[in-house]
Design an enzyme around this catalytic site. Structure first.
Site, mmCIF file in Angstrom:
data_model
loop_
_atom_site.group_PDB
_atom_site.id
_atom_site.type_symbol
_atom_site.label_atom_id
_atom_site.label_comp_id
_atom_site.label_asym_id
_atom_site.label_seq_id
_atom_site.Cartn_x
_atom_site.Cartn_y
_atom_site.Cartn_z
ATOM 1 N N ASP A 47 0.819 -1.218 0.000
ATOM 2 C CA ASP A 47 0.000 0.000 0.000
ATOM 3 C C ASP A 47 0.851 1.266 0.000
ATOM 4 O OD1 ASP A 47 -2.391 -1.309 -0.012
ATOM 5 O OD2 ASP A 47 -3.145 -0.439 1.843
ATOM 6 N N ASN A 91 -14.408 3.509 5.223
ATOM 7 C CA ASN A 91 -14.269 3.624 6.673
ATOM 8 C C ASN A 91 -12.894 4.196 7.014
ATOM 9 O OD1 ASN A 91 -15.474 3.194 9.297
ATOM 10 N ND2 ASN A 91 -13.936 1.600 9.603
ATOM 11 N N ASP A 131 -20.921 4.244 10.232
ATOM 12 C CA ASP A 131 -21.354 3.934 8.871
ATOM 13 C C ASP A 131 -21.914 5.187 8.214
ATOM 14 O OD1 ASP A 131 -22.875 3.063 6.577
ATOM 15 O OD2 ASP A 131 -22.820 1.041 7.394
ATOM 16 N N CYS A 132 -21.341 5.562 7.089
ATOM 17 C CA CYS A 132 -21.750 6.803 6.431
ATOM 18 C C CYS A 132 -23.213 6.765 6.004
ATOM 19 C CB CYS A 132 -20.857 7.067 5.224
ATOM 20 S SG CYS A 132 -21.011 8.735 4.593
ATOM 21 N N GLY A 147 -17.001 7.302 -1.518
ATOM 22 C CA GLY A 147 -16.749 8.094 -2.718
ATOM 23 C C GLY A 147 -17.528 7.614 -3.926
ATOM 24 N N GLU A 148 -17.745 6.299 -4.018
ATOM 25 C CA GLU A 148 -18.448 5.733 -5.165
ATOM 26 C C GLU A 148 -19.965 5.808 -5.033
ATOM 27 O OE1 GLU A 148 -16.992 1.745 -5.777
ATOM 28 O OE2 GLU A 148 -14.910 2.402 -5.498
ATOM 29 N N ASN A 149 -20.469 5.974 -3.815
ATOM 30 C CA ASN A 149 -21.913 5.837 -3.612
ATOM 31 C C ASN A 149 -22.629 7.040 -3.020
ATOM 32 O OD1 ASN A 149 -22.272 2.974 -4.435
ATOM 33 N ND2 ASN A 149 -20.821 2.613 -2.777
#
EC number: 2.7.2.1
Length: 398
Positions: free
Chosen positions: A148, A211, A283-284, A333-335
């Protein structure tokens, strides 16, 4: 299906994500998750051609039992897939300064990953367990480590050195390393393609929001600055991590409020962020639901999250000089069209004009530009770290 399949393993302290990836297309043939290691209800679930399966691993099972199950039960039921696997690719969180690119695993690499364990005490030991388990179950296959931190090794000193006595870096390797590098690398490539640019000519800011969350400034395909630091705790507000704070707060918590250092570490890593501010959830999706219902804590958490993110994005125009696009990726970011819109509206000075229809369409795996054609580009690109790992594994075997 090509004959360039790679089994990708991502080992956490009590879980193991796995996928068999076609290195040419990025398609997964099989994917799954083993979890609850060391507990009575250790289990595994996986998906083949859209069909879901699950099973118990047996009480107190570990990474080794999970890998053995994958070999005997999952792959055993699909010999046509198993016979095409060319390599095992391991995601490794921290490679320190030793590993600047992916490598074929040998004993010196194993020792190097172990040497970096102090920089990622929750992750690197788990990766080593997974590597040993895979070596035992797949002795005939080459194993590759993908780090990473490697993508961020192109950062200049002015971006990665902390304003502490320099000898702490020289003697103890205390510096910014950054995380999510494999994701940021993938996004930089895909964003350049989407804009019709050569990657060497593209300047983007990538926001990997899940997260765990980080932002990276990518100039000509190379990381020049990133928000996570020596550990994943620095930077943005995250699900349970605090991100940037005044370091003296640690002394205050210990000296004045009686916390131990372990308690402070736990507080900042597991009790802070969206969870700590909202006093509701990490949780967003729950934060957004609370926001829509007027929940005060959820509203504040959402506003701080977006504000911090917008400030980071704005600051990363400095190392880039020219901004071609901002790209959102990761689960949030995707949702989350709500968060994307809020962040871009805070960045109005950079001429972002959100297209509501495009923004709502770019969810649930859909890629695309979310701004109008009149202003600066912002887009959504779903990340695919497993594909990068599979590609690197095949490349190293050539």
């Amino acid at each position: 299906m090509s004959n360039k399949l790679v089994l990708v393993l991502n080992c956490g302290s009590s879980s193991l994500k796995f996928a068999i990836i076609d290195a040419l297309t990025g398609d997964d043939q099989i994917s799954g998750l083993a979890e609850c290691f060391g507990l009575e209800d250790a289990k595994i679930k996986w998906k083949v051609n859209g069909v879901k399966h699950d099973a118990s691993l047996g009480a107190f099972s570990s990474h080794r039992e999970a890998v053995e199950f994958i070999v005997k039960d999952v792959l055993g039921a699909h010999p046509e897939i198993a016979s095409q696997i060319q390599a095992i690719g391991h995601r490794v969180v921290h490679g320190g300064e030793k590993f600047t690119q992916s490598v074929i695993i040998d004993e010196s690499v194993v020792q190097g990953i172990e040497d970096c364990a102090a920089l990622a005490p929750l992750h690197n030991p788990a990766h080593l367990i997974g590597i040993r388990a895979a070596q035992a179950s797949f002795p005939q296959l080459p194993q590759v480590a993908v780090f990473d931190t490697a993508f961020h090794q192109t950062m200049p000193e002015k971006a990665f050195i902390y304003a502490l006595p320099y000898k702490l870096y020289r003697e103890n390797s205390i510096r910014r390393y950054g995380m999510h590098g494999t994701s940021h690398l993938f996004i930089s490539r895909e964003a350049a393609k989407a804009m019709g640019k050569n990657i060497e000519d593209s300047n983007i800011i990538c926001a990997h929001l899940g997260n765990g969350a980080s932002v990276t400034a990518i100039k000509g395909g190379k990381s020049v600055d990133t928000s996570m630091g020596m550990t994943p705790l620095e930077g943005l507000v995250m699900g349970t991590r605090c991100g940037d704070i005044d370091p003296s707060i640690i002394h205050h918590l210990v000296d004045r409020l009686g916390y131990t250092l372990d308690e402070v570490n736990n507080l900042m890593n597991k009790q802070s962020g969206l969870l700590g501010i909202s006093e509701l959830t990490n949780d967003c999706r729950g934060i957004e639901e609370g926001y829509s219902e007027g929940h005060k804590g959820a509203t504040l958490a959402l506003e701080i999250f977006c504000y911090r993110l917008a400030k980071y994005i704005a600051s990363y125009t400095v190392p880039l000089g020219r901004l071609d696009a901002v790209v959102f990726t990761g689960g949030i970011g995707e949702n989350s069209d709500l968060i994307r819109a809020k962040v871009l509206n805070l960045l109005e000075i950079f001429n972002f004009e959100v297209d509501d229809e495009r923004n709502k369409a770019a969810r649930f795996g859909n890629q695309g530009q979310i701004t109008t054609d009149n202003g600066t580009i912002a887009m959504v690109i779903p990340t695919n770290e497993e594909w990068v790992i599979a590609e690197d594994a095949v490349r190293l075997l050539k």
